[in-house]
Design a protein around this motif. Sequence first.
Motif, PDB file in Angstrom:
ATOM      1  N   ARG A 162       3.914   1.632  -1.486  1.00 26.23           N
ATOM      2  CA  ARG A 162       4.353   1.790  -2.844  1.00 26.23           C
ATOM      3  C   ARG A 162       3.006   2.305  -3.646  1.00 26.23           C
ATOM      4  NH1 ARG A 162       8.465  -0.186  -6.106  1.00 26.23           N
ATOM      5  NH2 ARG A 162       8.217   1.210  -7.965  1.00 26.23           N
ATOM      6  N   ALA A 163       1.791   2.058  -3.440  1.00 24.04           N
ATOM      7  CA  ALA A 163       0.612   2.856  -4.028  1.00 24.04           C
ATOM      8  C   ALA A 163       0.679   4.248  -3.579  1.00 24.04           C
ATOM      9  CB  ALA A 163      -0.731   1.841  -3.791  1.00 24.04           C
ATOM     10  N   PRO A 206       3.859   6.191  -5.906  1.00 26.55           N
ATOM     11  CA  PRO A 206       4.200   5.537  -7.223  1.00 26.55           C
ATOM     12  C   PRO A 206       5.419   6.003  -7.692  1.00 26.55           C
ATOM     13  CG  PRO A 206       2.173   6.912  -7.435  1.00 26.55           C
ATOM     14  CD  PRO A 206       2.661   7.068  -5.985  1.00 26.55           C
ATOM     15  N   VAL A 252       0.858  -1.268   0.005  1.00 28.66           N
ATOM     16  CA  VAL A 252       0.147   0.033   0.037  1.00 28.66           C
ATOM     17  C   VAL A 252       0.627   1.217   0.031  1.00 28.66           C
ATOM     18  CG1 VAL A 252      -1.876   1.136   1.183  1.00 28.66           C
ATOM     19  CG2 VAL A 252      -2.001  -1.193   1.142  1.00 28.66           C
ATOM     20  N   TYR A 265       8.993   7.320  -3.455  1.00 29.64           N
ATOM     21  CA  TYR A 265       9.001   6.124  -2.598  1.00 29.64           C
ATOM     22  C   TYR A 265      10.363   5.650  -1.827  1.00 29.64           C
ATOM     23  CZ  TYR A 265       8.634   0.942  -1.809  1.00 29.64           C
ATOM     24  OH  TYR A 265       8.607  -0.049  -1.427  1.00 29.64           O
ATOM     25  N   ALA A 271       6.533  -2.298  -8.862  1.00 33.51           N
ATOM     26  CA  ALA A 271       5.485  -2.238  -8.028  1.00 33.51           C
ATOM     27  C   ALA A 271       4.562  -3.642  -7.810  1.00 33.51           C
ATOM     28  CB  ALA A 271       4.478  -1.303  -8.815  1.00 33.51           C
ATOM     29  N   THR A 316      -5.816  -1.087  -3.688  1.00 37.89           N
ATOM     30  CA  THR A 316      -4.783  -1.638  -4.710  1.00 37.89           C
ATOM     31  C   THR A 316      -5.399  -2.722  -5.364  1.00 37.89           C
ATOM     32  OG1 THR A 316      -4.040  -2.569  -2.611  1.00 37.89           O
ATOM     33  CG2 THR A 316      -2.724  -0.324  -3.131  1.00 37.89           C
TER      34      THR A 316
END
Length: 456
Positions: free
Chosen positions: A129-130, A133, A127, A138, A403, A194
Motif C-alpha cells: 500500500r505504501a 498510495p 508495504v 493500488y 492506509a 513505513t
Amino acid sequence: MSMTKAGPREATAHRGFLLLGAVQMTLIFTLASLAVPLPRIGAEFRLDRAELILLSAAYGLTFAGLLLLGGRLADRSGGRRVLTAGLLVFGAASALAPLAPGYGTLLAARFGQGVGAALVAPAAMAVLRALHPEPAAYGRAMATWGGLSVLGATAGNLLSGVVVAATSWRATFAVPLAVTATALLLAPRLLPTTEPAAGRTAPAPGARRALDLPGALLATAGITLASYGLVLTDAHPWGSAPVLVPLLAGLVLLAAFGAVERRTADPLLPPDFLRDGRRVLGLAAIGLTAAGTATVFVLLSLALQQRRGWSALLTSGAFVPFAVALLGSGRLAGPLIGRYGPGRVTAAGLGTAAAGLALLAATGFDTTAPYAYGLLPGLVMLPAGGALSFAGAAVLATDGVPAHRAGLAGGVLNTAMELGPTVLFAALLTLGGDAVSLAAAAVLFTVLAAASIRTH
C-alpha cells in the motif's frame, strides 16, 4: 517533467512489487511443498498417521492463527519493520528444518515458519500500500497480487515432486531459505520505510492504546484449535473426542473473541471492517477458490498415484497445464478488471472454475479415461477461472480500505485464504467419494458466482 519524475518512481514500485510478490508466493509455496514428500519423511522418521497429519498442518495452524495479530502489528509498528522481523523468524525456521535430526525438530521448524509467515504476509500488504498510495494504482496491484498465492501453491506442488525425485525432501526448504535471504538483502533498497499508521482515532496526548492482547490470544487460540479439530477429521470421525474437543473449544474461544472485540477501544478486528458486503463477498471468494484448488490437488494427486500407479514426478507433471493456464489467465485479470470491474470478473472466474470442477468430478477419477480428455480440460478450466476469481476477489476485499488498515486487510485476506481450504476441505470430504466432493464444490462456486453478479 512529470514523466521524468514518474518514471523512476514507477520503476522502483515495480521492483518493490516483484520482491513482495516473490515473498508472498514463497509463503504459500512453503505451505504446499511438503505434501508430496510426506511419505518419505514418515518413512525416515517412522511416523504414524497422526504425526504426519500434525506435521502437514503445523505451518498452516500457526500461520492462520496469528495472521490477525500480524496485521495489527504491521499497522501499529510499521509494515517494513514487521516484515523484516517476520522474515528473520521465517528464515531461521527454514534453515533449521533441513537440518532436523528427528520429528520434534522438524515439527518445531514448521511451527516457526508459520509464525514468521503470519508476520510477513500482512506486513507485505501494508508495504504494498505504501508503494502504491494512489487508489487506482493500488487496485491494479491487488489485481495481480490476488493470483500470486494460487501460483505459489501450484509451484509448491509441482516443484516438490521434482525435487524429491532428484534429491531429498530436505532440499524443498532451499526455496524459502533463498527467497528470505534475498528479501532481507534487497528490502532496504527497494521497499519504503513505513511509519506506524496514524489514521485511527487518536488517544489522549502522550498516551498510546495498548495492543488488544485478550483479542489476540482468543483469536489465535480459537482459530488454531478449530483448525486443528478440522484437520483431524482426516483420521477420526466427526463425532470423536479428538475432533470435537478442539473444534468446540475453538468455536467457544472465537465467540468470546467476537464479544471482546465489541467492547474493546482499539480492537484487533474492528467490527465495522466486515460490514461492507463487497468485502465479505471478496473474502468468501478467496476462501472458496483456495479451498477448491487445494481439494483438487490433494484428491487428484492421491488418485493418480494410488489408483493409476503414477510416480510423484509424473503426478507433478500432470499439473503443468494447470500452471500454464494459471499464468495465462493471471496476465489477463488486471485488464479485465479495469474494463468490467472486480465483481463481474470474480463472477466469471468462479463460473469458469465451477465448470472445471464439474468436469473433473465427471471424468477425473475414471482410471480408464485418457489424460487428454479425462483430466486435461478440467485442469485448464479450473486454474483459468481461479486466477480471475482470486484477482477480482482481492480487489473487492481491499477496495476502500484506508492506509492505516492495510495490515489488517492483509491479515484478514490471508486468514480467508488459509481457513478456506481447512474448513471446506474437511466438510467436502464428509460428503462421500472424491467425485461427489468436487461436484459439491462446483455447486458452491456457482452459487457464489451468482452472488458476485448481483454486486453490480
